[in-house]
Write a protein that holds these residues in place. Structure first.
Motif, short mmCIF file in Angstrom:
data_model
loop_
_atom_site.label_atom_id
_atom_site.label_comp_id
_atom_site.label_asym_id
_atom_site.label_seq_id
_atom_site.Cartn_x
_atom_site.Cartn_y
_atom_site.Cartn_z
N PHE A 33 28.32 26.67 50.02
CA PHE A 33 26.96 26.88 50.52
C PHE A 33 26.25 27.82 49.55
O PHE A 33 26.67 28.97 49.37
CB PHE A 33 26.99 27.46 51.93
CG PHE A 33 27.55 26.53 52.96
CD1 PHE A 33 26.72 25.74 53.73
CD2 PHE A 33 28.92 26.42 53.13
CE1 PHE A 33 27.23 24.88 54.68
CE2 PHE A 33 29.46 25.56 54.07
CZ PHE A 33 28.61 24.78 54.85
N LYS A 34 25.18 27.32 48.96
CA LYS A 34 24.50 28.06 47.91
C LYS A 34 23.18 28.61 48.43
O LYS A 34 22.39 27.88 49.05
CB LYS A 34 24.27 27.15 46.70
CG LYS A 34 23.76 27.87 45.46
CD LYS A 34 23.69 26.90 44.29
CE LYS A 34 23.21 27.59 43.02
NZ LYS A 34 23.17 26.64 41.87
N TYR A 35 22.93 29.89 48.15
CA TYR A 35 21.72 30.56 48.61
C TYR A 35 21.11 31.37 47.46
O TYR A 35 21.82 31.83 46.56
CB TYR A 35 22.02 31.51 49.78
CG TYR A 35 22.70 30.86 50.95
CD1 TYR A 35 21.96 30.23 51.95
CD2 TYR A 35 24.08 30.86 51.05
CE1 TYR A 35 22.58 29.64 53.04
CE2 TYR A 35 24.72 30.27 52.14
CZ TYR A 35 23.96 29.65 53.12
OH TYR A 35 24.58 29.05 54.18
N SER A 69 18.83 30.19 53.97
CA SER A 69 18.02 28.98 54.19
C SER A 69 18.68 28.01 55.16
O SER A 69 18.01 27.15 55.73
CB SER A 69 17.76 28.29 52.86
OG SER A 69 18.98 28.04 52.18
N ARG A 70 19.98 28.13 55.37
CA ARG A 70 20.71 27.33 56.36
C ARG A 70 21.91 28.16 56.80
O ARG A 70 22.44 28.96 56.03
CB ARG A 70 21.17 25.99 55.78
CG ARG A 70 21.96 26.12 54.49
CD ARG A 70 22.48 24.79 54.03
NE ARG A 70 23.13 24.91 52.73
CZ ARG A 70 23.93 23.98 52.21
NH1 ARG A 70 24.18 22.89 52.89
NH2 ARG A 70 24.47 24.16 51.02
N PRO A 71 22.34 27.97 58.04
CA PRO A 71 23.44 28.81 58.52
C PRO A 71 24.79 28.35 57.98
O PRO A 71 24.99 27.17 57.67
CB PRO A 71 23.38 28.61 60.04
CG PRO A 71 22.78 27.24 60.20
CD PRO A 71 21.80 27.07 59.07
N LEU A 72 25.70 29.29 57.87
CA LEU A 72 27.08 28.95 57.56
C LEU A 72 27.74 28.34 58.80
O LEU A 72 27.26 28.52 59.92
CB LEU A 72 27.85 30.19 57.13
CG LEU A 72 27.58 30.76 55.73
CD1 LEU A 72 28.36 32.06 55.55
CD2 LEU A 72 27.94 29.77 54.66
N PRO A 73 28.82 27.57 58.63
CA PRO A 73 29.53 27.05 59.80
C PRO A 73 29.97 28.18 60.73
O PRO A 73 30.20 29.31 60.29
CB PRO A 73 30.74 26.32 59.18
CG PRO A 73 30.33 26.02 57.78
CD PRO A 73 29.41 27.13 57.37
N GLU A 74 30.08 27.87 62.01
CA GLU A 74 30.48 28.88 62.98
C GLU A 74 31.86 29.45 62.65
O GLU A 74 32.78 28.70 62.34
CB GLU A 74 30.49 28.28 64.39
CG GLU A 74 29.11 27.90 64.89
CD GLU A 74 29.15 27.41 66.32
OE1 GLU A 74 30.25 27.50 66.93
OE2 GLU A 74 28.12 26.94 66.81
#
Length: 404
Positions: free
Chosen positions: A10-12, A144-149
């Motif tokens: 996941f890139k931010y 910009s988007r959540p990480l998995p729970e």
């Protein structure tokens, strides 16, 4: 519904403080120096003594370098990115010895990617805040988007692109639900005017992102060429050129993500052709257009998305004559230059659109492979008689997950 657990990056984007930017820049430089010095040591040991150095040897050498007065500054940055740089060098040599890549090259300060990789011992992730080793404050990340729970990053990679933007990539385990089965198959023919043509008859126009910004890019490059080397004005001009390139790359990647997600979502089986892009770009008349189309990136996205969502990806041999084979009666036509976009079969009289006919043949070949292992490449005799091959070795894509 089937579920699979995959490693996913996941890139931010993040905005470092001045102190954090200075620390990360020092780390990038030290990682590059250690990589280059270890590569030089391994190369010299082989050519001078016919002796191979391993990761363990270079790791011990790194400890000795830190004790010298000349390289004592290596102790000022986190040791984990330096060790990860040595591991990347070991991987590069392993790929070279396995004939998957060329001999490792030295990293350039101006051309190489500025990045540093941190493992779990060198960062702290708590309550949505990421703090790296040698830093007192967490990074200001734009989520910009959540990480998995309940995701716990196993590796964090920090990078800076040519425009000066900072990014952080978090590698986590993610559980992905497979898409519901559709029972549909599609042949995908890649092209330049139409980026892809589907066996359904649909043609998706090539956005030509590079061509749309070509005038702007040329103007920025002309301004860069007029600046004095080493000046601040030249650095600003270089940034303007890099921003145009980054805009082109970002738009192209966004378009390909949307296209490949749609193809994987709607179809159970996706059939593509095994194109050797590195050979095709040697055609200087088409090299720029082929590079702009990004067929290799399109295939990579299809590979890992099909693996994630429970789809089947079949790659047809590049020598399969999908364009010249009549999809109605399976007669093999003669020479078919690239400028011929429509042709009529001499046996059944059907007029074919070149790209749609190719996509239909790819779909049929892919389904034949899945059903009974039929061939996707004609035997030599069949090319003379005008009949398709009966049996041939199958070639499929191996599903892979891109590295962060």
């Amino acid at each position: 519904m089937a579920r699979s657990t995959v490693k996913r990056a996941f890139k931010y984007r993040f905005y470092p403080t001045d102190a954090q930017a200075a620390e990360l820049s020092r780390t990038f430089g030290c990682v590059r120096l250690v990589y280059n010095k270890a590569l030089d040591e391994r190369t010299r040991a082989w050519y001078a003594e016919q002796r191979r150095l391993s990761y363990t040897d270079t790791s011990a050498a790194l400890t000795a370098w830190k004790r010298t007065e000349e390289l004592a500054f290596l102790n000022e940055v986190s040791s984990v990115p330096l060790q990860q740089g040595l591991r990347h060098l070991q991987t590069a040599f392993r790929n070279f010895f396995d004939k998957r890549a060329k001999y490792p090259r030295f990293k350039s300060r101006k051309k190489s990617r500025a990045s540093a990789e941190y493992t779990a011992s060198a960062f702290r992730y708590r309550e949505g805040q990421l703090t790296l080793a040698k830093m007192a404050r967490p990074l200001d990340i734009v989520w910009s988007r959540p990480l998995p729970e309940e995701a716990v990053p196993s590796t964090v990679t920090v990078s800076r692109d040519a425009t000066g933007r900072w990014f952080v990539s978090l590698l986590c385990e993610d559980v992905i639900d497979a898409y519901p089965a559709t029972g549909q198959a599609v042949g995908v023919d890649a092209g330049i005017t139409s980026l892809v043509t589907l066996s359904t008859g649909e043609k998706i126009t090539n956005p030509r992102h590079e061509r749309r910004d070509r005038a702007k890019l040329a103007r920025a490059q002309r301004e860069l060429s007029r600046k004095q080397k080493g000046s601040a004005n030249r650095e600003r001009a270089r940034r303007r050129v890099a921003r145009v390139h980054a805009r082109i790359t970002d738009r192209r990647r966004d378009f390909l993500h949307k296209l490949t997600t749609r193809l994987v979502h709607e179809n159970q089986v996706v059939v593509i052709e095994d194109l050797t892009v590195h050979t095709m770009v040697k055609n200087h008349s088409l090299a720029r257009s082929i590079s702009d189309a990004a067929w290799r990136e399109l295939r990579t996205m299809l590979e890992y998305k099909c693996a994630w969502y429970g789809r089947e990806l079949v790659v047809v041999d590049r020598f399969f004559p999908s364009s010249k084979l009549c999809s109605r009666c399976h007669t093999l036509a003669g020479t078919l230059p690239l400028n011929v976009r429509e042709w009529t079969c001499s046996v059944c009289g059907v007029t074919h659109d070149r790209d749609v006919n190719s996509a239909n043949n790819l779909e049929a070949a892919g389904l034949a492979v899945l059903a009974c292992g039929a061939g996707v490449r004609p035997q030599r005799e069949s090319s003379r008689t005008g009949r398709p091959a009966k049996k041939q070795e199958t070639q499929r894509a191996t599903a892979g997950i891109p590295s962060p």
